[in-house]
Design a protein around this motif. Structure first.
Motif, PDB file in Angstrom:
ATOM      1  N   THR A 172      21.168 -38.222 -44.971  1.00  0.00           N
ATOM      2  CA  THR A 172      21.087 -37.666 -46.243  1.00  0.00           C
ATOM      3  C   THR A 172      20.920 -39.024 -47.224  1.00  0.00           C
ATOM      4  N   ALA A 173      20.578 -38.725 -48.356  1.00  0.00           N
ATOM      5  CA  ALA A 173      20.251 -40.047 -49.392  1.00  0.00           C
ATOM      6  C   ALA A 173      21.259 -39.474 -50.573  1.00  0.00           C
ATOM      7  N   MET A 174      22.134 -40.508 -50.948  1.00  0.00           N
ATOM      8  CA  MET A 174      22.892 -40.444 -52.278  1.00  0.00           C
ATOM      9  C   MET A 174      23.515 -41.765 -52.777  1.00  0.00           C
ATOM     10  N   GLY A 175      23.339 -41.704 -53.981  1.00  0.00           N
ATOM     11  CA  GLY A 175      23.591 -43.144 -54.648  1.00  0.00           C
ATOM     12  C   GLY A 175      22.668 -44.317 -54.231  1.00  0.00           C
ATOM     13  N   GLY A 176      21.655 -44.024 -54.040  1.00  0.00           N
ATOM     14  CA  GLY A 176      20.663 -45.314 -53.862  1.00  0.00           C
ATOM     15  C   GLY A 176      20.909 -45.667 -52.565  1.00  0.00           C
ATOM     16  N   ALA A 177      21.246 -45.199 -51.268  1.00  0.00           N
ATOM     17  CA  ALA A 177      21.680 -45.593 -50.016  1.00  0.00           C
ATOM     18  C   ALA A 177      21.391 -44.339 -48.969  1.00  0.00           C
ATOM     19  N   LEU A 178      20.978 -44.688 -47.828  1.00  0.00           N
ATOM     20  CA  LEU A 178      20.818 -43.571 -46.789  1.00  0.00           C
ATOM     21  C   LEU A 178      22.347 -43.622 -46.024  1.00  0.00           C
ATOM     22  N   TYR A 179      22.588 -42.378 -45.556  1.00  0.00           N
ATOM     23  CA  TYR A 179      23.656 -42.190 -44.781  1.00  0.00           C
ATOM     24  C   TYR A 179      23.242 -41.550 -43.637  1.00  0.00           C
ATOM     25  N   GLY A 236      11.903 -41.820 -53.856  1.00  0.00           N
ATOM     26  CA  GLY A 236      10.750 -41.409 -53.967  1.00  0.00           C
ATOM     27  C   GLY A 236       9.996 -41.765 -52.585  1.00  0.00           C
ATOM     28  N   SER A 237      10.704 -42.301 -51.461  1.00  0.00           N
ATOM     29  CA  SER A 237      10.021 -42.810 -50.310  1.00  0.00           C
ATOM     30  C   SER A 237      10.700 -41.796 -49.276  1.00  0.00           C
ATOM     31  N   LEU A 238       9.985 -41.432 -48.025  1.00  0.00           N
ATOM     32  CA  LEU A 238      10.473 -40.574 -47.245  1.00  0.00           C
ATOM     33  C   LEU A 238      11.077 -41.491 -45.997  1.00  0.00           C
ATOM     34  N   TYR A 239      12.181 -41.092 -45.463  1.00  0.00           N
ATOM     35  CA  TYR A 239      12.787 -41.786 -44.068  1.00  0.00           C
ATOM     36  C   TYR A 239      12.967 -40.923 -43.072  1.00  0.00           C
ATOM     37  N   LEU A 240      12.870 -41.474 -41.945  1.00  0.00           N
ATOM     38  CA  LEU A 240      12.962 -40.712 -40.708  1.00  0.00           C
ATOM     39  C   LEU A 240      14.158 -41.242 -39.838  1.00  0.00           C
ATOM     40  N   ASN A 298      16.497 -45.925 -31.077  1.00  0.00           N
ATOM     41  CA  ASN A 298      17.010 -45.298 -32.168  1.00  0.00           C
ATOM     42  C   ASN A 298      16.970 -46.096 -33.486  1.00  0.00           C
ATOM     43  N   GLY A 299      16.304 -45.328 -34.551  1.00  0.00           N
ATOM     44  CA  GLY A 299      16.168 -46.054 -35.732  1.00  0.00           C
ATOM     45  C   GLY A 299      15.974 -45.307 -36.888  1.00  0.00           C
ATOM     46  N   VAL A 300      15.894 -46.176 -38.088  1.00  0.00           N
ATOM     47  CA  VAL A 300      15.476 -45.544 -39.509  1.00  0.00           C
ATOM     48  C   VAL A 300      14.170 -45.965 -39.676  1.00  0.00           C
ATOM     49  N   PHE A 301      13.128 -45.199 -40.331  1.00  0.00           N
ATOM     50  CA  PHE A 301      12.146 -45.793 -40.490  1.00  0.00           C
ATOM     51  C   PHE A 301      11.522 -45.126 -41.738  1.00  0.00           C
ATOM     52  N   ARG A 302      10.927 -46.010 -42.452  1.00  0.00           N
ATOM     53  CA  ARG A 302      10.241 -45.647 -43.777  1.00  0.00           C
ATOM     54  C   ARG A 302       8.836 -45.138 -43.614  1.00  0.00           C
ATOM     55  N   VAL A 303       8.626 -43.982 -44.415  1.00  0.00           N
ATOM     56  CA  VAL A 303       7.520 -43.245 -43.696  1.00  0.00           C
ATOM     57  C   VAL A 303       6.194 -43.383 -45.094  1.00  0.00           C
ATOM     58  N   SER A 304       5.200 -43.897 -44.830  1.00  0.00           N
ATOM     59  CA  SER A 304       4.197 -43.903 -45.941  1.00  0.00           C
ATOM     60  C   SER A 304       3.571 -42.681 -46.122  1.00  0.00           C
ATOM     61  N   SER A 305       2.921 -42.738 -47.397  1.00  0.00           N
ATOM     62  CA  SER A 305       2.106 -41.472 -47.927  1.00  0.00           C
ATOM     63  C   SER A 305       1.119 -41.125 -46.832  1.00  0.00           C
ATOM     64  N   SER A 306       0.696 -41.818 -45.944  1.00  0.00           N
ATOM     65  CA  SER A 306      -0.369 -41.497 -44.811  1.00  0.00           C
ATOM     66  C   SER A 306       0.368 -41.239 -43.487  1.00  0.00           C
ATOM     67  N   PRO A 313       9.423 -34.529 -53.480  1.00  0.00           N
ATOM     68  CA  PRO A 313       9.275 -34.207 -55.177  1.00  0.00           C
ATOM     69  C   PRO A 313       8.238 -33.033 -55.471  1.00  0.00           C
ATOM     70  N   ASP A 314       7.310 -32.835 -54.667  1.00  0.00           N
ATOM     71  CA  ASP A 314       6.384 -32.152 -55.051  1.00  0.00           C
ATOM     72  C   ASP A 314       6.443 -30.678 -54.402  1.00  0.00           C
ATOM     73  N   GLY A 315       7.728 -30.303 -53.742  1.00  0.00           N
ATOM     74  CA  GLY A 315       7.912 -29.150 -52.998  1.00  0.00           C
ATOM     75  C   GLY A 315       7.498 -29.137 -51.774  1.00  0.00           C
ATOM     76  N   THR A 316       6.754 -30.067 -51.069  1.00  0.00           N
ATOM     77  CA  THR A 316       6.388 -30.026 -49.664  1.00  0.00           C
ATOM     78  C   THR A 316       7.743 -29.963 -48.611  1.00  0.00           C
ATOM     79  N   LEU A 317       7.709 -29.320 -47.649  1.00  0.00           N
ATOM     80  CA  LEU A 317       8.844 -29.250 -46.715  1.00  0.00           C
ATOM     81  C   LEU A 317       8.283 -30.319 -45.424  1.00  0.00           C
ATOM     82  N   TYR A 318       8.990 -31.331 -45.221  1.00  0.00           N
ATOM     83  CA  TYR A 318       8.954 -31.972 -44.421  1.00  0.00           C
ATOM     84  C   TYR A 318       9.948 -31.724 -43.224  1.00  0.00           C
ATOM     85  N   ILE A 319       9.322 -31.853 -41.808  1.00  0.00           N
ATOM     86  CA  ILE A 319       9.860 -31.116 -40.596  1.00  0.00           C
ATOM     87  C   ILE A 319       9.976 -32.163 -39.541  1.00  0.00           C
TER      88      ILE A 319
END
Length: 323
Positions: free
Chosen positions: A167-174, A101-105, A121-129, A31-37
């Motif tokens: 990707t994220a769309m409509g309140g879910a991850l795909y 507003g949360s980053l997912y990997l 293999n998995g999906v993770f929520r990434v904290s601000s730290s 949201p702040d324009g930071t690019l995550y790679i």
């Protein structure tokens, strides 16, 4: 006499904005324009013997890097599981998305073959730290409840799957899977639903993005096409005749743009006419749209174990040739 190989087209239509990356894969702007790679890493020193003179090499060389506007990337989350598979593919951190507003990997670290659940293999929520919390174990899910292709086609031969895009769309991850040929819907609390399952492992479903029409768009690497997938799983072909499409995004003007692994970006206007806006890329792996409406590509996303990986910006307003 061997034929003279056709030289690649000259590099044009893009500018390198970041370098020093190790097998860069999925990209997302915060949201702040930071690019995550997501960087797939370079496996590691531990050898996993698969028999028949085949081995994986595993370690914790994967990471997420963050790139603030006008700066070079810096490590954001490090020491993530990564594997060099027996065929020589680098798998690890694969894709990123922001949801609520949360980053997912999304990871593709090869836990089944490695024999280590921490590599699942998995999906993770990434904290601000930069701390990771697993919300879904894709390896365990695919092994306990195999998708259609695993049940019907021996070519779907990776039990834990080969996740690729998210990707994220409509309140879910795909998410997509290039071996199991599925699109999986995942709620933020980790409830899964396969909305698309192909019966054979011959599509190589790769990139995915949400469209302005509320539908998903996926690239199918081997048939060379873009497919529209409705949230209920209905689908239809959109564009064909593409050269190994591996990523898809909508630019700031709403044009659908496709990243092709052969090294080019092509966009389509409202009449379906295609335009090449960048060419001469080398083994690109992912594409996303920036806050400025331009396109950003992970370049040299394969075989860049010594830090040859780059992020390049493609001016979406340009059209350097038709076709």
């Amino acid at each position: 006499m061997r034929p003279t190989p056709t030289p690649p087209p000259p590099a044009s239509g893009f500018a390198v904005i970041a370098s020093g990356l190790v097998n860069p894969r999925g990209l997302v702007f915060g949201p702040d324009g930071t690019l995550y790679i997501a960087e797939g890493g370079q496996g590691g020193p531990r050898e996993v013997d698969l028999g028949r003179k085949r081995s994986h090499f595993v370690g914790n060389s994967g990471r997420i890097s963050a790139m603030a506007p006008g700066q070079q990337p810096r490590p954001f989350s490090e020491n993530l599981p990564a594997t060099i598979t027996a065929p020589g593919e680098e798998v690890g951190p694969a894709a990123l998305a922001f949801l609520n507003g949360s980053l997912y990997l999304l990871t593709a670290s090869g836990g089944w073959d490695v024999g280590d659940p921490s590599f699942n293999n998995g999906v993770f929520r990434v904290s601000s730290s930069g701390e990771l919390a697993r919300i879904f174990d894709l390896t365990r899910f695919n092994v306990s409840d195999p998708p259609l292709s695993r049940r019907k086609d021996p070519r779907a031969d990776v039990p834990g799957g080969m996740p690729f895009g998210m990707t994220a769309m409509g309140g879910a991850l795909y998410t997509t899977d290039g071996n199991h040929e599925v699109v999986l819907k995942l709620t933020p609390d980790g409830q899964p639903q396969r909305i698309l399952e192909y019966p054979a492992s011959d599509q190589a479903v790769t990139g995915i993005t949400g469209g302005p029409d509320g539908n998903l768009y996926i690239t199918e690497y081997v048939p060379g096409k873009v497919t529209r997938v409705h949230p209920d799983g209905q689908r239809e072909d959109v564009y064909g005749g593409l050269a190994l499409p591996i990523g898809v995004a909508f630019d700031g003007a709403g044009r659908l743009c496709v990243l092709e692994f052969v090294g080019q970006v092509r966009c389509f206007d409202e009449n379906g006419q295609r335009y090449t806006i960048a060419e001469g890329l080398l083994q690109p792996t992912a594409i996303t749209t920036g806050p400025d409406g331009d396109l950003y590509v992970s370049n040299r996303g394969h075989l860049s174990g010594k830090g040859e990986g780059e992020i390049v910006r493609v001016a979406a307003r340009g059209r350097n040739k038709q076709g």
